[in-house]
Design a protein around this motif. Structure first.
Motif, PDB file in Angstrom:
ATOM      1  N   SER A 113       0.882  -1.177  -0.010  1.00 16.78           N
ATOM      2  CA  SER A 113       0.080   0.017  -0.020  1.00 16.78           C
ATOM      3  C   SER A 113       0.944   1.104  -0.108  1.00 16.78           C
ATOM      4  N   SER A 114       0.828   2.146  -1.022  1.00 12.85           N
ATOM      5  CA  SER A 114       1.577   3.290  -1.199  1.00 12.85           C
ATOM      6  C   SER A 114       0.592   4.748  -1.011  1.00 12.85           C
ATOM      7  N   GLY A 115       0.971   5.733  -0.846  1.00 11.11           N
ATOM      8  CA  GLY A 115       0.516   6.817  -0.960  1.00 11.11           C
ATOM      9  C   GLY A 115      -0.233   7.286   0.498  1.00 11.11           C
ATOM     10  N   THR A 116       0.069   6.313   1.370  1.00  8.83           N
ATOM     11  CA  THR A 116      -0.510   6.916   2.857  1.00  8.83           C
ATOM     12  C   THR A 116       0.491   7.777   3.295  1.00  8.83           C
ATOM     13  N   GLN A 117      -0.168   8.842   4.055  1.00 13.10           N
ATOM     14  CA  GLN A 117       0.714  10.009   4.585  1.00 13.10           C
ATOM     15  C   GLN A 117       0.610   9.942   6.187  1.00 13.10           C
ATOM     16  N   VAL A 118       1.818   9.984   6.647  1.00 20.23           N
ATOM     17  CA  VAL A 118       2.213  10.131   8.068  1.00 20.23           C
ATOM     18  C   VAL A 118       2.677  11.250   8.554  1.00 20.23           C
ATOM     19  N   GLU A 119       2.389  11.770   9.577  1.00 20.02           N
ATOM     20  CA  GLU A 119       3.068  13.154   9.991  1.00 20.02           C
ATOM     21  C   GLU A 119       3.746  12.809  11.311  1.00 20.02           C
ATOM     22  N   LEU A 120       5.099  13.360  11.169  1.00 20.20           N
ATOM     23  CA  LEU A 120       6.043  13.382  12.545  1.00 20.20           C
ATOM     24  C   LEU A 120       6.683  14.860  12.579  1.00 20.20           C
ATOM     25  N   LYS A 121       6.401  15.412  13.661  1.00 20.31           N
ATOM     26  CA  LYS A 121       6.855  16.597  14.363  1.00 20.31           C
ATOM     27  C   LYS A 121       6.731  17.629  13.373  1.00 20.31           C
ATOM     28  N   GLY A 122       5.418  17.767  12.612  1.00 23.39           N
ATOM     29  CA  GLY A 122       5.060  18.531  11.502  1.00 23.39           C
ATOM     30  C   GLY A 122       5.374  18.335  10.303  1.00 23.39           C
ATOM     31  N   ARG A 123       5.978  17.315  10.047  1.00 30.00           N
ATOM     32  CA  ARG A 123       6.522  17.034   8.516  1.00 30.00           C
ATOM     33  C   ARG A 123       5.828  15.550   8.083  1.00 30.00           C
ATOM     34  N   ARG A 124       5.138  15.695   6.953  1.00 32.15           N
ATOM     35  CA  ARG A 124       4.593  14.464   6.473  1.00 32.15           C
ATOM     36  C   ARG A 124       5.282  13.835   5.480  1.00 32.15           C
ATOM     37  N   PHE A 125       5.247  12.660   5.519  1.00 28.64           N
ATOM     38  CA  PHE A 125       5.898  11.697   4.911  1.00 28.64           C
ATOM     39  C   PHE A 125       5.161  10.490   4.187  1.00 28.64           C
ATOM     40  N   THR A 126       5.055  10.400   2.877  1.00 26.28           N
ATOM     41  CA  THR A 126       4.525   9.400   2.117  1.00 26.28           C
ATOM     42  C   THR A 126       5.029   8.054   2.339  1.00 26.28           C
ATOM     43  N   VAL A 127       4.152   7.133   2.721  1.00 24.17           N
ATOM     44  CA  VAL A 127       4.971   6.016   3.161  1.00 24.17           C
ATOM     45  C   VAL A 127       4.109   4.656   2.368  1.00 24.17           C
ATOM     46  N   MET A 132      14.082  -4.386   1.028  1.00 26.13           N
ATOM     47  CA  MET A 132      15.165  -4.990   0.644  1.00 26.13           C
ATOM     48  C   MET A 132      15.189  -4.941  -1.115  1.00 26.13           C
ATOM     49  N   TYR A 133      16.459  -5.029  -1.475  1.00 27.50           N
ATOM     50  CA  TYR A 133      16.987  -4.735  -3.026  1.00 27.50           C
ATOM     51  C   TYR A 133      16.556  -3.381  -3.721  1.00 27.50           C
ATOM     52  N   ARG A 134      15.942  -2.457  -2.772  1.00 28.82           N
ATOM     53  CA  ARG A 134      15.861  -1.095  -3.573  1.00 28.82           C
ATOM     54  C   ARG A 134      17.089  -0.261  -3.562  1.00 28.82           C
ATOM     55  N   GLU A 135      17.401   0.449  -4.678  1.00 30.18           N
ATOM     56  CA  GLU A 135      18.690   1.252  -4.765  1.00 30.18           C
ATOM     57  C   GLU A 135      18.462   2.516  -4.171  1.00 30.18           C
ATOM     58  N   SER A 136      17.262   3.132  -4.115  1.00 26.05           N
ATOM     59  CA  SER A 136      16.911   4.430  -3.657  1.00 26.05           C
ATOM     60  C   SER A 136      15.506   4.577  -3.174  1.00 26.05           C
ATOM     61  N   MET A 137      15.193   5.693  -2.490  1.00 25.25           N
ATOM     62  CA  MET A 137      13.688   6.046  -1.988  1.00 25.25           C
ATOM     63  C   MET A 137      13.821   7.524  -2.270  1.00 25.25           C
ATOM     64  N   PRO A 138      12.616   8.093  -2.748  1.00 25.13           N
ATOM     65  CA  PRO A 138      12.636   9.513  -3.006  1.00 25.13           C
ATOM     66  C   PRO A 138      12.725  10.012  -1.517  1.00 25.13           C
ATOM     67  N   ALA A 139      13.183  11.306  -1.693  1.00 26.03           N
ATOM     68  CA  ALA A 139      12.808  12.344  -0.262  1.00 26.03           C
ATOM     69  C   ALA A 139      11.393  12.313   0.065  1.00 26.03           C
ATOM     70  N   GLY A 140      11.285  12.291   1.522  1.00 23.90           N
ATOM     71  CA  GLY A 140       9.882  12.472   1.794  1.00 23.90           C
ATOM     72  C   GLY A 140       9.174  10.959   1.891  1.00 23.90           C
ATOM     73  N   HIS A 141       9.872  10.115   1.716  1.00 22.51           N
ATOM     74  CA  HIS A 141       8.974   9.068   1.355  1.00 22.51           C
ATOM     75  C   HIS A 141       9.774   7.951   2.649  1.00 22.51           C
ATOM     76  N   GLY A 142       9.003   6.661   2.910  1.00 22.15           N
ATOM     77  CA  GLY A 142       9.413   5.756   3.898  1.00 22.15           C
ATOM     78  C   GLY A 142       8.845   4.603   3.600  1.00 22.15           C
ATOM     79  N   MET A 143       8.750   3.802   4.763  1.00 23.55           N
ATOM     80  CA  MET A 143       8.028   2.445   4.995  1.00 23.55           C
ATOM     81  C   MET A 143       7.338   2.450   6.479  1.00 23.55           C
ATOM     82  N   LEU A 144       6.035   2.109   6.333  1.00 25.59           N
ATOM     83  CA  LEU A 144       5.734   1.944   7.906  1.00 25.59           C
ATOM     84  C   LEU A 144       5.167   0.693   8.113  1.00 25.59           C
ATOM     85  N   PHE A 145       5.810  -0.206   8.964  1.00 25.72           N
ATOM     86  CA  PHE A 145       5.595  -1.495   9.261  1.00 25.72           C
ATOM     87  C   PHE A 145       4.714  -1.566  10.342  1.00 25.72           C
TER      88      PHE A 145
END
Length: 146
Positions: free
Chosen positions: A17-31, A45-58
């Motif tokens: 699932s992508s496109g979900t937004q989380v907020e931390l200390k006033g900053r939003r991240f697409t996860v 795993m196996y990813r070469e990069s991740m865009p700025a402002g993105h992440g993964m939420l487990f």
């Protein structure tokens, strides 16, 4: 060209699932949300990069001690742990990659029980200046499975 676009669209639709937004200390991240066993095992795993402002939420079913490792992860990360009340528990900052360590990659455990783990590009978590108890804002319905 049209066939390539269709293949790309299908491939992107198959991601966690992508496109979900989380907020931390006033900053939003697409996860991307990894909320089942297979997605959590695969992680970044196996990813070469991740865009700025993105992440993964487990997302886990219950609060429990969590530990992550960087096996086959090519992106240095910050690993942030949050409990079921969505409060910051602990973090490991600037965790190095472990491309060739196999099962010998070190583990990075939480300092307490956690239900949510947020991985961001290395340096972002430390930049936020998190303190124990700081909240993460998650979308409704992202409470972990029970």
């Amino acid at each position: 060209m049209r066939a390539a676009w269709i293949v790309l669209s299908v491939a992107l639709a198959g991601c966690a699932s992508s496109g979900t937004q989380v907020e931390l200390k006033g900053r939003r991240f697409t996860v991307e949300v990894a909320d089942d066993h297979e997605e959590r095992v695969q992680g970044l795993m196996y990813r070469e990069s991740m865009p700025a402002g993105h992440g993964m939420l487990f997302v886990f079913e219950d609060d429990a001690p969590q530990a992550f490792w960087m096996k086959n992860t090519y992106i240095p990360l910050d690993i942030l742990y949050f409990d079921g009340e969505r409060r910051f528990v602990s973090a490991h900052y600037r965790v190095p990659t472990c491309k060739y360590g196999g099962d010998n990659c070190p583990s990075y455990p939480s300092d307490g029980d956690a239900r949510y783990v947020l991985e961001l590009n290395a340096g972002i978590g430390a930049e936020l200046g998190l303190a124990p108890g700081d909240p993460i804002v998650l979308p409704e319905g992202l409470n972990g499975r029970r």
